[in-house]
Design an enzyme around this catalytic site. Structure first.
Site, PDB file in Angstrom:
ATOM      1  N   GLY A 356       0.843  -1.194   0.000  1.00  0.00           N
ATOM      2  CA  GLY A 356       0.000   0.000   0.000  1.00  0.00           C
ATOM      3  C   GLY A 356       0.872   1.236   0.000  1.00  0.00           C
ATOM      4  O   GLY A 356       2.076   1.160  -0.196  1.00  0.00           O
ATOM      5  N   GLY A 359       3.735   0.899   2.823  1.00  0.00           N
ATOM      6  CA  GLY A 359       4.699  -0.186   2.945  1.00  0.00           C
ATOM      7  C   GLY A 359       4.094  -1.521   2.584  1.00  0.00           C
ATOM      8  O   GLY A 359       2.941  -1.610   2.194  1.00  0.00           O
ATOM      9  N   ASP A 472     -13.419   5.031   4.858  1.00  0.00           N
ATOM     10  CA  ASP A 472     -12.847   4.576   3.585  1.00  0.00           C
ATOM     11  C   ASP A 472     -13.408   3.204   3.191  1.00  0.00           C
ATOM     12  O   ASP A 472     -12.660   2.279   2.888  1.00  0.00           O
ATOM     13  CB  ASP A 472     -11.322   4.564   3.658  1.00  0.00           C
TER      14      ASP A 472
END
Ligand SMILES: *[C@@H]1O[C@H](CO)[C@@H](O)[C@H](O)[C@H]1NC(C)=O
Ligand SMILES: *[C@@H]1O[C@H](CO)[C@@H](O)[C@H](O)[C@H]1NC(C)=O
Ligand SMILES: *[C@@H]1O[C@H](CO)[C@@H](O)[C@H](O)[C@H]1NC(C)=O
Ligand SMILES: *[C@@H]1O[C@H](CO)[C@@H](O)[C@H](O)[C@H]1NC(C)=O
Ligand SMILES: *[C@@H]1O[C@H](CO)[C@@H](O)[C@H](O)[C@H]1NC(C)=O
Ligand SMILES: *[C@@H]1O[C@H](CO)[C@@H](O)[C@H](O)[C@H]1NC(C)=O
Ligand SMILES: *[C@@H]1O[C@H](CO)[C@@H](O)[C@H](O)[C@H]1NC(C)=O
Length: 670
Positions: A356, A359, A472
């Site tokens: 992502g 990392g 999200d």
């Protein structure tokens, strides 16, 4: 006096002309100091002559071309201006993170040094998603590609590809070389950071293209890696530029060229390795590979001293953690670095699940309990806010619901944070919905997943001690466990607040396409903006497509608008995912589509709560009639003014499979 000067000037100009005339069909560079190349974008020449196409900043394009075009397709003098060419160059790709490079280097022959509209990432700064495969492009490229991009049919993340006018390679092959001595093929890892050489030879007569790769220290192998017939008559114009184009994306590498020879009158001269510039010293993250470059150049005894030094330092540093007094109370949630290191076999590339914005995520098996976990490595330098951040992580760890991805704990090191989650063997939902190489989810499974995610959201909104806004919700944040149950993950943007209080936030967060209109207007997220995103997710599951699809005709581009339009025309079922082949309960399909529209209503007050959503999904309540006319139901969040401090992530179309450029720290599974 004047005359003499004049003559001298004339002579020197002439000698320049002469030199150029002599070399105009060939050149050789060992390092590029004073080479006067055409540099654009991120590319630059280091003082020692090393050509850097890109550094490790994200989404860059770096190009370098020989400043004068070559004559390619004139049949005036057969040998001199034929289509044939030969080139040899030395390059190195040094990734920012040891196991993840992005995106690679393309040796390019093109009619122009400008590429209007070209994008970074998988497009190498040469094309974009629509400009490929046009015969008017006149671009020939040999790509060294370090990322597997499904949308351009990449075969793997370490290949050579032959590209004609577009990036869907005519031919590609994993990188390897033929060892003349051992009489066998040996694979090469482009992102090892080690310098390598490439040879590209094209013969007009046989229309044969040979591509050969080898480590820097090898001579040109007898057998090419790839030998293919290809007709470049219609691709190469009279006048063409030769050079390199390179790009980075979310994952990045330094892309270097050390030396380069090019010849149109015969085989390109081999490079003299001893004359090539050296690479900059490596950062600590790649100490081990670093040795491989150093060893040949210094004596064994020095090597031994260095090795023992490094081993000593590594031993001491390997398992070092950061612990502070205030963390005492979080002991139960704390993992030791040694355990996580063992669990992930030293964060081996093979254990990498995804990557992502912050990392990599690694699969691991905890040595103590033998349980499978996913470990997300996040670089985190700021001391500031660490206390609040860890407190937040621990709060998230206290959330328990069968449809949430459980956060098990964390570990902290210098500059690095490790988050440990339940392992989700089936990965993220978006892969199942949008990728052709994954099995299809049937309608029963899809309904079950939606119900699961809804119940997780209900828990976050109403059933826990505080209100948790997820902020999200989207397909790539829904992970599937072994039984294909949907589990909501990625609490990177989540916010907690007390029941009954009014949430305050000034930063816009979320993903374009799932963002409720009031969020982009006011920056305020509420439970009903989570409902909006969930509505979009419902439509995606039913229709099997993304909320915004720029490749579709305008009337179908925005999913919500399209479904609504079809409903008005009485043909709402036409929007159902073709991959379902009509195998669904009509009633439930209609329910999901209509409820999805209701949830994605532009007016927050018109949206149901998650408790109501659950009742509709469980058929304990009937969906009210939605007025189909009246002031616009339907989203138009794209292109809207976004105010304040933004934290947006975008749908994944421009990035490679399953990765988005979201910067949420706690995400796992994309
Ligand atoms: C990369 O180069 C760009 C300029 O081309 C510069 O702005 C940026 O800071 C550099 N990034 C790194 C990590 O050096
Ligand atoms: C792609 O590039 C072309 C020019 O080559 C440009 O006209 C077009 O707008 C670009 N498309 C996208 C989606 O960027
Ligand atoms: C490119 O276009 C040609 C002809 O227009 C077509 O035959 C070919 O399949 C296309 N290739 C790709 C990879 O889209
Ligand atoms: C090596 O690779 C080449 C090209 O892929 C292939 O044709 C050849 O058979 C391989 N040779 C050996 C010895 O494996
Ligand atoms: C390409 O490779 C083939 C097979 O090794 C060889 O016969 C041919 O001469 C090579 N052509 C060029 C232009 O290097
Ligand atoms: C290259 O030359 C050949 C033969 O002279 C001609 O048919 C072809 O159209 C030329 N190609 C281009 C791209 O100009
Ligand atoms: C180009 O080929 C010619 C003929 O083989 C050779 O003499 C010359 O050295 C070559 N030049 C380069 C730069 O490769």
């Amino acid at each position: 006096m004047f005359n003499l000067q004049h003559i001298l000037l004339y002579l020197s100009v002439c000698s320049v002309c002469l030199t150029f005339a002599q070399v105009e069909n060939q050149f050789i560079y060992h390092g590029f100091s004073g080479a006067n190349l055409y540099l654009s974008g991120a590319s630059k020449v280091h003082p020692n002559g090393l050509l850097e196409l890109t550094n490790i900043s994200d989404h860059q394009i770096g190009r370098t071309f020989f400043p004068f075009p070559f004559k390619f397709n004139k049949s005036l003098s057969k040998n001199f201006q034929s289509l044939s060419f030969s080139t040899n160059f030395a390059f190195a790709i040094v990734p920012k993170l040891p196991a993840l490079g992005g995106h690679g280097i393309a040796f390019t022959i093109s009619s122009s040094v400008e590429f209007p509209g070209a994008l970074a990432t998988q497009y190498f700064g040469l094309f974009n998603s629509t400009s490929g495969n046009l015969s008017s492009n006149h671009v020939f490229a040999v790509e060294l590609d370090t990322v597997k991009n499904i949308d351009v049919n990449d075969i793997d993340s370490n290949h050579v590809g032959i590209d004609v006018n577009g990036l869907i390679s005519k031919e590609s092959i994993p990188v390897a070389y033929y060892s003349d001595k051992e009489r066998e093929n040996k694979s090469l890892e482009l992102i090892s950071g080690n310098p390598m050489q490439m040879w590209i030879d094209y013969d007009e007569e046989d229309k044969l293209l040979n591509v050969t790769v080898a480590p820097i220290t090898s001579l040109k192998p007898e057998k090419p890696l790839l030998s293919t017939t290809i007709d470049l008559t219609l691709v190469l114009l009279d006048s063409m530029y030769v050079g390199f184009s390179s790009s980075t994306g979310v994952t990045t590498s330094y892309h270097y060229i050390l030396g380069w020879s090019f010849n149109k009158s015969g085989p390109a001269q081999s490079l003299d390795i001893s004359k090539l510039p050296s690479l900059p010293p490596r950062r600590e993250s790649s100490k081990r590979t670093d040795l491989r470059i150093i060893i040949p150049s210094i004596t064994v005894s020095v090597v031994l001293i260095i090795i023992s030094g490094i081993v000593y330092v590594l031993r001491r540093k390997k398992f070092e953690e950061l612990r502070e007094d205030w963390e005492q109370e979080y002991c139960p949630q704390r993992f030791s670095y040694r355990d996580l290191y063992t669990a992930t076999k030293g964060f081996r590339e093979k254990e990498l699940l995804g990557f992502g914005g912050f990392g990599g995520v690694y699969r691991g098996i905890l040595p103590s309990s033998n349980t499978e976990v996913a470990v997300k490595k996040v670089s985190h330098d700021s001391k500031q806010g660490m206390k609040e951040f860890v407190a937040e992580i621990v709060s998230m760890g206290r959330l328990r619901h069968r449809n949430l991805v459980q956060l098990l704990g964390y570990c902290r090191r210098k500059g690095e944070l490790l988050l440990v989650y339940d392992y989700m063997p089936n990965g993220s939902l978006d892969k199942f919905l949008f990728r052709s190489d994954t099995p299809n989810l049937n309608w029963v499974q899809r309904y079950q997943i939606l119900r699961g995610v809804a119940s997780a959201l209900l828990y976050l909104h109403e059933e826990w001690e505080q209100v948790v806004l997820h902020r999200d919700v989207k397909a790539s944040n829904v992970l599937l466990d072994a039984d294909l149950n949907g589990r909501l993950g990625d609490f990177g943007l989540a916010r907690f607040y007390d029941h009954g209080s009014i949430p305050q936030t000034t930063s816009v967060a979320g993903t374009v396409g799932y963002l409720a209109p009031e969020v982009t207007r006011t920056g305020m997220t509420t439970t009903s903006s989570d409902v909006f995103a969930f509505g979009t997710l419902m439509l995606e599951m039913a229709c099997g497509r993304k909320p915004i699809a720029p490749e579709r005709p305008p009337e179908e581009m925005i999913l919500v608008d399209w479904v609504l339009e079809c409903w008005k025309r009485g043909v709402i079922l036409e929007t159902s995912d073709p991959r379902l082949e009509g195998k669904f309960e009509v009633e439930k399909m209609e329910l999901v589509l209509k409820l999805g529209l209701l949830c994605a209503h532009p007016t927050p007050a018109a949206r149901p709560t998650l408790r109501q959503v659950m009742q509709y999904l469980d058929r304990n309540a009937t969906l009210p009639d939605i007025p189909l006319d009246g002031p616009g139901i339907g989203l138009v969040t794209v292109g809207q003014e976004v105010a304040g401090d933004c934290k947006l992530s975008f749908p994944t179309s421009n990035e490679y499979s399953g990765l988005s450029s979201t910067d949420s720290i706690l995400s796992y599974g994309r």
